[in-house]
Design an enzyme around this catalytic site. Structure first.
Site, PDB file in Angstrom:
ATOM      1  N   GLU A  28      -2.076  -3.667 -10.498  1.00 29.12           N
ATOM      2  CA  GLU A  28      -2.802  -3.372  -9.252  1.00 29.12           C
ATOM      3  C   GLU A  28      -4.251  -3.010  -9.551  1.00 29.12           C
ATOM      4  OE1 GLU A  28      -0.575  -0.680  -6.468  1.00 29.12           O
ATOM      5  OE2 GLU A  28       0.958  -0.907  -8.007  1.00 29.12           O
TER       6      GLU A  28
ATOM      7  N   LYS B 228      10.261   5.684  -7.106  1.00 27.80           N
ATOM      8  CA  LYS B 228       9.223   4.671  -7.289  1.00 27.80           C
ATOM      9  C   LYS B 228       8.869   4.391  -8.740  1.00 27.80           C
ATOM     10  CE  LYS B 228       7.505   2.671  -4.666  1.00 27.80           C
ATOM     11  NZ  LYS B 228       6.261   2.837  -3.912  1.00 27.80           N
TER      12      LYS B 228
ATOM     13  N   HIS C 146       1.108 -21.379  -0.282  1.00 27.16           N
ATOM     14  CA  HIS C 146       1.070 -20.528   0.929  1.00 27.16           C
ATOM     15  C   HIS C 146       2.092 -19.390   0.845  1.00 27.16           C
ATOM     16  CE1 HIS C 146      -1.247 -23.837   2.868  1.00 27.16           C
ATOM     17  NE2 HIS C 146      -0.422 -24.602   2.167  1.00 27.16           N
TER      18      HIS C 146
ATOM     19  N   SER D 258       5.758   7.974  -8.439  1.00 29.57           N
ATOM     20  CA  SER D 258       5.132   8.512  -7.230  1.00 29.57           C
ATOM     21  C   SER D 258       5.213  10.029  -7.276  1.00 29.57           C
ATOM     22  CB  SER D 258       5.877   7.974  -6.008  1.00 29.57           C
ATOM     23  OG  SER D 258       5.736   8.866  -4.921  1.00 29.57           O
TER      24      SER D 258
END
Ligand code: ARG
Length: 474
Positions: free
Chosen positions: A296, A289, A162, A283
């Site tokens: 992803e 970043k 979880h 970024s």
């Protein structure tokens, strides 16, 4: 609506006018099925030899067909564009170019064959070749994962359920979970390859060729394991493409879940792993970043793998037997999934080999609440029923969380309420938690060592399988 010259198409004999632009747009498939060229050429060469053995074409004609096809293949591989906008699909295109180049023998090639069994043959070869290739990539990824698991067999980290810290495990144990999942993915591609493994050539359009071509000899030549048992089945069904797409989609879900964990672990809040510049991006606006785009996108691409399976399942489901043109829709999802899976495996392979793991950071994130189950187990060993032990430890955990402390930081008074009291506290540690889990498949050091050994042995077997597949061409 413009009309094409009817004589432009190889099947134009009975037609008076040409095809509408609308039909042409939906019907012509050369722009995607040209990927089948090498497989179509091998299938046609085998068919030509088989016609030669029957005496339907002469040995000289066989030779001119076989070498003519070889020339077309090598010209296209060299970048020559031999095909015309009027070529309907790769199969018709090859036959046209061959006939232009070698004359009458080229026009004899399609004797005793239909595009239906021709397409089924070339496409099966494509699927088998891609199963072989993907199997090799899976093996390479498994090797990478196993190497890291070996290196990290003693690195303790929190195991999660979880998304909450649950029990201590080792990073090696976690990575072995990926290894064994990939083992099943690998098996699925071997099964998909086998399922596509029967030669449909000789099925003709649907009823079987009237020319008694030696289907088994053609099968052996093309590396098939045998021949299809029934001509209607051979040209109608695409269940074997569905199995391939299913193997791709399931592999996609495997990779997507691990990608999700790796993305999370690379967040500064976790800091368990850093990915190399080769697999991350910056970024356009925020100079700070470094984003784990490789993983992803791997997670994101799973959507199209599942979509391709769904698309073809739906198409196949409605198509009346035997061949219906709906089945031409089988190519693009399969090509897309085969190529997508390859890219994803490349990302995982490279990004994991480059990754830097941070055991100190993993350690610093461990809370001793991870040992709560062990504490309950110790109470059980002292004769307390598990449900009661669970309740007693739960109360202690409640006290710890209310006072924002670890279990081991609670005052002696809190521990003294527990049967066995302070002696229980002394037993708790991450090392002892792991050591108690040498059950087969568990996270204990002996168990992990056994898993590493089993994985190493399966990898050696898989290497032998791959060598065998690579020997056979497709
Ligand atoms: N490009 C077609 C396909 O892949 C070829 C088969 C056409 N067969 C036919 N009977 N019209 O399905």
């Amino acid at each position: 609506m413009s009309q094409q010259q009817p004589q432009g198409a190889m099947w134009a004999g009975r037609f008076e006018s040409g095809m509408s632009d609308a039909l042409r747009a939906i019907s012509f498939s050369l722009h995607f099925d040209r990927k089948l060229l090498p497989y179509d050429v091998r299938g046609s060469q085998a068919h030509a030899r088989s016609l030669g053995r029957l005496g339907v074409v002469s040995p000289d004609e066989v030779e001119s067909i076989v070498s003519g096809l070889e020339g077309i293949l090598s010209d296209v591989l060299e970048g020559k564009d031999l095909f015309l906008p009027s070529d309907e699909d790769v199969h018709m295109a090859v036959e046209r170019v061959l006939s232009d180049r070698v004359g009458a023998p080229g026009r004899k090639l399609h004797t005793g064959r239909s595009r239906n069994d021709q397409v089924a043959t070339a496409f099966r070869l494509y699927v088998r070749d891609n199963c072989r290739r993907i199997h090799g990539q899976l093996l390479s990824l498994q090797r990478a994962v196993l190497d890291i698991a070996r290196e990290r067999k003693d690195t303790v980290m929190a195991g999660y359920t979880h998304m909450q810290q649950a029990q201590p495990v080792t990073l090696g144990h976690y990575l072995l979970s990926l290894y064994f999942a990939l083992e099943r993915d690998r098996a699925r591609f071997l099964q998909a390859r086998e399922r596509a493994g029967r030669n449909p050539l000789g099925a003709g359009a649907l009823a079987g060729s009237a020319f008694p071509v030696d289907r088994r000899a053609v099968a052996a030549e093309l590396g098939f394991d045998g021949v299809t048992e029934n001509s209607i089945d051979a040209v109608s069904h695409r269940d074997w493409t569905l199995e391939f797409l299913s193997a791709c989609a399931i592999l996609g879900t495997t990779l997507s879940r691990y990608a999700e964990d790796f993305v999370t672990w690379s967040a500064s809040e976790f800091g368990y792993v850093t990915f190399s510049d080769r697999y991350t991006t910056g970024s356009s606006m925020m100079p700070n970043k470094k984003n784990p785009d490789g993983f992803e996108l791997a997670r994101g691409k799973c959507g199209r793998l599942v979509g391709n399976l769904t698309a073809l399942m739906t198409t196949v489901k409605g198509a009346p037997l035997t061949y219906s043109r709906d089945l031409q829709e089988d190519k693009e999802p399969v090509f897309d999934s085969a190529e997508t899976v390859s890219v994803l495996l490349g990302i995982f392979d490279g990004a994991l080999r480059d990754a830097k793991w941070h055991p100190d950071r993993m350690k610093s994130r461990l809370t001793d609440l991870l040992l709560a189950t062990d504490l309950a187990d110790y109470l059980v060993e002292d004769g307390i029923p598990f449900r009661d032990a669970h309740h007693l430890v739960g109360a202690l955990v409640g006290e710890a969380t209310r006072s924002a402390k670890g279990l081991l930081d609670l005052p002696d008074s809190a521990w003294q309420d527990l049967p066995g009291g302070l002696s229980m506290r002394g037993k708790l540690s991450f090392e002892s938690s792991l050591a108690r889990r040498n059950i087969e498949g568990g996270t204990g050091p002996v168990s992990v060592a056994n898993q590493l050994a089993a994985a190493g042995a399966s990898l050696a077997k898989a290497d032998a399988i791959q060598a065998e597949l690579d020997k056979g061409g497709f």
